[in-house]
Scaffold this active site. Structure first.
Site, PDB file in Angstrom:
ATOM      1  N   GLU A 101       0.828  -1.202   0.000  1.00 29.16           N
ATOM      2  CA  GLU A 101       0.000   0.000   0.000  1.00 29.16           C
ATOM      3  C   GLU A 101       0.863   1.252   0.000  1.00 29.16           C
ATOM      4  OE1 GLU A 101      -2.465   1.651  -0.565  1.00 29.16           O
ATOM      5  OE2 GLU A 101      -4.214   1.247   0.675  1.00 29.16           O
ATOM      6  N   ASP A 102       0.269   2.343  -0.424  1.00 33.41           N
ATOM      7  CA  ASP A 102       0.978   3.620  -0.390  1.00 33.41           C
ATOM      8  C   ASP A 102       0.991   4.216   1.012  1.00 33.41           C
ATOM      9  OD1 ASP A 102      -1.785   4.064  -0.445  1.00 33.41           O
ATOM     10  OD2 ASP A 102      -1.717   5.602  -2.007  1.00 33.41           O
ATOM     11  N   ASP A 105      -3.801   5.326   6.804  1.00 34.00           N
ATOM     12  CA  ASP A 105      -4.300   6.512   7.469  1.00 34.00           C
ATOM     13  C   ASP A 105      -5.220   6.030   8.601  1.00 34.00           C
ATOM     14  OD1 ASP A 105      -4.863   9.260   7.745  1.00 34.00           O
ATOM     15  OD2 ASP A 105      -6.484   9.193   6.295  1.00 34.00           O
ATOM     16  N   PHE A 154      -1.715  15.963   4.951  1.00 34.82           N
ATOM     17  CA  PHE A 154      -2.111  15.337   3.692  1.00 34.82           C
ATOM     18  C   PHE A 154      -0.968  15.422   2.693  1.00 34.82           C
ATOM     19  CE2 PHE A 154      -4.294  14.457  -0.227  1.00 34.82           C
ATOM     20  CZ  PHE A 154      -5.154  13.444   0.156  1.00 34.82           C
ATOM     21  N   ARG A 167       0.107  12.659  -8.753  1.00 37.65           N
ATOM     22  CA  ARG A 167       0.709  11.329  -8.602  1.00 37.65           C
ATOM     23  C   ARG A 167       2.111  11.260  -9.186  1.00 37.65           C
ATOM     24  NH1 ARG A 167      -3.342   7.797  -6.865  1.00 37.65           N
ATOM     25  NH2 ARG A 167      -5.395   8.125  -7.726  1.00 37.65           N
TER      26      ARG A 167
HETATM   27  P1  IMP Z   1      -7.372   4.544   5.232  1.00 36.24           P
HETATM   28  O1  IMP Z   1      -8.439   3.570   4.894  1.00 36.24           O
HETATM   29  O2  IMP Z   1      -7.923   5.737   5.970  1.00 36.24           O
HETATM   30  O3  IMP Z   1      -6.195   3.936   5.954  1.00 36.24           O
HETATM   31  O4  IMP Z   1      -6.917   5.194   3.885  1.00 36.24           O
HETATM   32  C1  IMP Z   1      -5.981   4.652   3.059  1.00 36.24           C
HETATM   33  C2  IMP Z   1      -6.062   5.286   1.682  1.00 36.24           C
HETATM   34  O5  IMP Z   1      -6.397   6.665   1.775  1.00 36.24           O
HETATM   35  C3  IMP Z   1      -4.727   5.247   1.017  1.00 36.24           C
HETATM   36  O6  IMP Z   1      -4.574   4.101   0.243  1.00 36.24           O
HETATM   37  C4  IMP Z   1      -4.753   6.509   0.170  1.00 36.24           C
HETATM   38  O7  IMP Z   1      -5.320   6.222  -1.086  1.00 36.24           O
HETATM   39  C5  IMP Z   1      -5.645   7.468   0.916  1.00 36.24           C
HETATM   40  N1  IMP Z   1      -4.883   8.458   1.715  1.00 36.24           N
HETATM   41  C6  IMP Z   1      -4.785   8.535   3.057  1.00 36.24           C
HETATM   42  N2  IMP Z   1      -4.018   9.564   3.449  1.00 36.24           N
HETATM   43  C7  IMP Z   1      -3.600  10.154   2.319  1.00 36.24           C
HETATM   44  C8  IMP Z   1      -2.731  11.284   2.051  1.00 36.24           C
HETATM   45  O8  IMP Z   1      -2.170  11.950   2.933  1.00 36.24           O
HETATM   46  N3  IMP Z   1      -2.542  11.556   0.734  1.00 36.24           N
HETATM   47  C9  IMP Z   1      -3.113  10.867  -0.287  1.00 36.24           C
HETATM   48  N4  IMP Z   1      -3.917   9.802  -0.080  1.00 36.24           N
HETATM   49  C10 IMP Z   1      -4.163   9.459   1.207  1.00 36.24           C
HETATM   50 MG    MG Z   2      -5.755   7.143  -3.057  1.00 38.72          MG
END
Ligand code: IMP
Ligand code: MG
Length: 179
Positions: A101-102, A105, A154, A167
């Site tokens: 994963e990238d 959050d 962010f 991106r």
């Molecule tokens: P989670 O389900 O809240 O953990 O969100 C994960 C997904 O939210 C990641 O795969 C990203 O696509 C997106 N995301 C969360 N934080 C950021 C950020 O700071 N920048 C860009 N995308 C984010």
């Molecule tokens: Mg995303």
């Protein structure tokens, strides 16, 4: 910022720092697996990280598979709703699987994905993420490999987007608030 006129940013993690850390993570992964390792890349955000990470893994066989999940829409905060928009087209039963994963959050996306893939009986299932925002965690997730822990800001670039922009930035940047 050149990417989108009018917006500004600062570099949080440079492309050189990313490349260094990616090499270290690849070395750890090579130590932990014999392969074949099924790398499950979560589109779209992880595509650049997966491309670099897998090319840094040369001592074990690697297979690269893609999934797409959406939970964000065009917002900066999670909708809390996770949807598989593209599923795997291979059977992962009995294989070592590494979800790449990238960013983590809230953890909602990955905890959902992990539960989903667990039901397909892989031999092992672990997670690698480039970025981790621990302050924002809502759902607990076990993450085996973490590139960088970052503060609650962010970020965009190196695959990460804001409403599909940025991106292609080589560095990870903090997006300035609008206005
Ligand atoms: P989670 O389900 O809240 O953990 O969100 C994960 C997904 O939210 C990641 O795969 C990203 O696509 C997106 N995301 C969360 N934080 C950021 C950020 O700071 N920048 C860009 N995308 C984010
Ligand atoms: Mg995303």
């Amino acid at each position: 910022m050149i990417n989108v006129p009018g917006s500004t940013e600062r570099i949080l993690i440079s492309s050189a720092q990313i490349q260094q850390r990616v090499r270290e993570m690849a070395a750890e992964i090579e130590r932990d697996y014999h392969g074949p390792l099924y790398v499950v890349s979560v589109l779209k955000g992880a595509f650049i990280f997966v491309a670099d990470l897998t090319r840094a893994i040369q001592n074990i066989p690697v297979r690269i598979e893609f999934m797409a999940i959406s939970s964000y829409g065009n917002q900066k905060t999670s909708s809390g709703q996770v949807k598989v928009t593209r599923d795997l087209d291979v059977n992962i039963e009995g294989h070592d699987v590494l979800i790449v994963e990238d960013i983590i959050d809230s953890g909602v996306t990955l905890s959902y994905l992990k539960r989903l893939l667990e039901q397909r009986h892989p031999k092992s299932l672990a997670i690698a993420t480039l970025l981790d925002k621990p302050e924002r965690r809502k759902a607990h997730v076990d993450v085996k490999y973490i590139g960088f822990q970052i503060p609650d800001e962010f970020v965009v670039g190196y695959g990460l987007d804001y409403a599909e922009d940025y991106r292609n930035l080589p560095d990870i940047c903090v997006l300035a608030p609008e206005g």
